[in-house]
Design a protein around this motif. Structure first.
Motif, PDB file in Angstrom:
ATOM      1  N   ARG A  88       0.836  -1.204   0.000  1.00 41.55           N
ATOM      2  CA  ARG A  88       0.000   0.000   0.000  1.00 41.55           C
ATOM      3  C   ARG A  88       0.863   1.242   0.000  1.00 41.55           C
ATOM      4  O   ARG A  88       1.998   1.243   0.475  1.00 41.55           O
ATOM      5  CB  ARG A  88      -0.940   0.017   1.198  1.00 41.55           C
ATOM      6  N   PHE A  89       0.303   2.289  -0.573  1.00 47.18           N
ATOM      7  CA  PHE A  89       0.872   3.626  -0.520  1.00 47.18           C
ATOM      8  C   PHE A  89       0.000   4.436   0.433  1.00 47.18           C
ATOM      9  O   PHE A  89      -1.221   4.376   0.344  1.00 47.18           O
ATOM     10  CB  PHE A  89       0.856   4.289  -1.904  1.00 47.18           C
ATOM     11  N   TYR A  90       0.621   5.165   1.340  1.00 49.42           N
ATOM     12  CA  TYR A  90      -0.161   5.940   2.297  1.00 49.42           C
ATOM     13  C   TYR A  90       0.525   7.259   2.623  1.00 49.42           C
ATOM     14  O   TYR A  90       1.736   7.406   2.470  1.00 49.42           O
ATOM     15  CB  TYR A  90      -0.424   5.142   3.574  1.00 49.42           C
ATOM     16  N   VAL A  91      -0.288   8.214   3.056  1.00 48.47           N
ATOM     17  CA  VAL A  91       0.200   9.525   3.466  1.00 48.47           C
ATOM     18  C   VAL A  91       0.598   9.428   4.936  1.00 48.47           C
ATOM     19  O   VAL A  91      -0.192   8.949   5.755  1.00 48.47           O
ATOM     20  CB  VAL A  91      -0.895  10.602   3.276  1.00 48.47           C
ATOM     21  N   PRO A  92       1.812   9.844   5.292  1.00 50.31           N
ATOM     22  CA  PRO A  92       2.230   9.737   6.690  1.00 50.31           C
ATOM     23  C   PRO A  92       1.442  10.686   7.584  1.00 50.31           C
ATOM     24  O   PRO A  92       1.094  11.795   7.181  1.00 50.31           O
ATOM     25  CB  PRO A  92       3.711  10.120   6.659  1.00 50.31           C
ATOM     26  N   GLN A  93       1.171  10.223   8.788  1.00 56.30           N
ATOM     27  CA  GLN A  93       0.484  11.074   9.741  1.00 56.30           C
ATOM     28  C   GLN A  93       1.495  12.031  10.363  1.00 56.30           C
ATOM     29  O   GLN A  93       2.624  11.655  10.649  1.00 56.30           O
ATOM     30  CB  GLN A  93      -0.162  10.239  10.836  1.00 56.30           C
TER      31      GLN A  93
END
Length: 104
Positions: free
Chosen positions: A82-87
């Motif tokens: 998965r590709f995700y935006v860091p918190q």
């Protein structure tokens, strides 16, 4: 930024890698899985290719990638990818954290 564009670029980069015959991604129960048909049977080599292509696909974007091995056959590999935006923190909590919002 559309994550589908990142996925398309990632899959095309993987397909161009030497040793990878076919690459595709499918969602099952909302979780994206990466299916690879390869010539190689070395897991480390396959994971390095995945990481290298993910970095190239994410270049210029604020994304992270996560790859988790699921299973393999003779020359087939399945990963949860998965590709995700860091918190990020939005306020200072006062604990002198190394990633404090004040240091930007």
């Amino acid at each position: 930024m559309d994550v589908n564009e990142i996925w398309d670029r990632f899959i095309s980069l993987l397909s161009e890698e030497p040793g990878i015959i076919a690459a595709e991604w499918r969602k099952s129960a909302g979780i994206p899985f990466l299916y690879l048909d390869t010539v190689s049977t070395d897991r480390k080599e396959i994971e390095q290719k995945i990481k290298r292509c993910a970095v190239r696909a994410m270049r210029g974007k604020r994304l992270n990638a996560e790859t988790i091995f699921v299973r393999s056959g003779k020359h087939e590999w399945v990963y949860r990818h998965r590709f995700y935006v860091p918190q990020e923190k939005m306020f200072c909590c006062g604990n002198l954290c190394s990633d404090c919002i004040r240091f930007r």
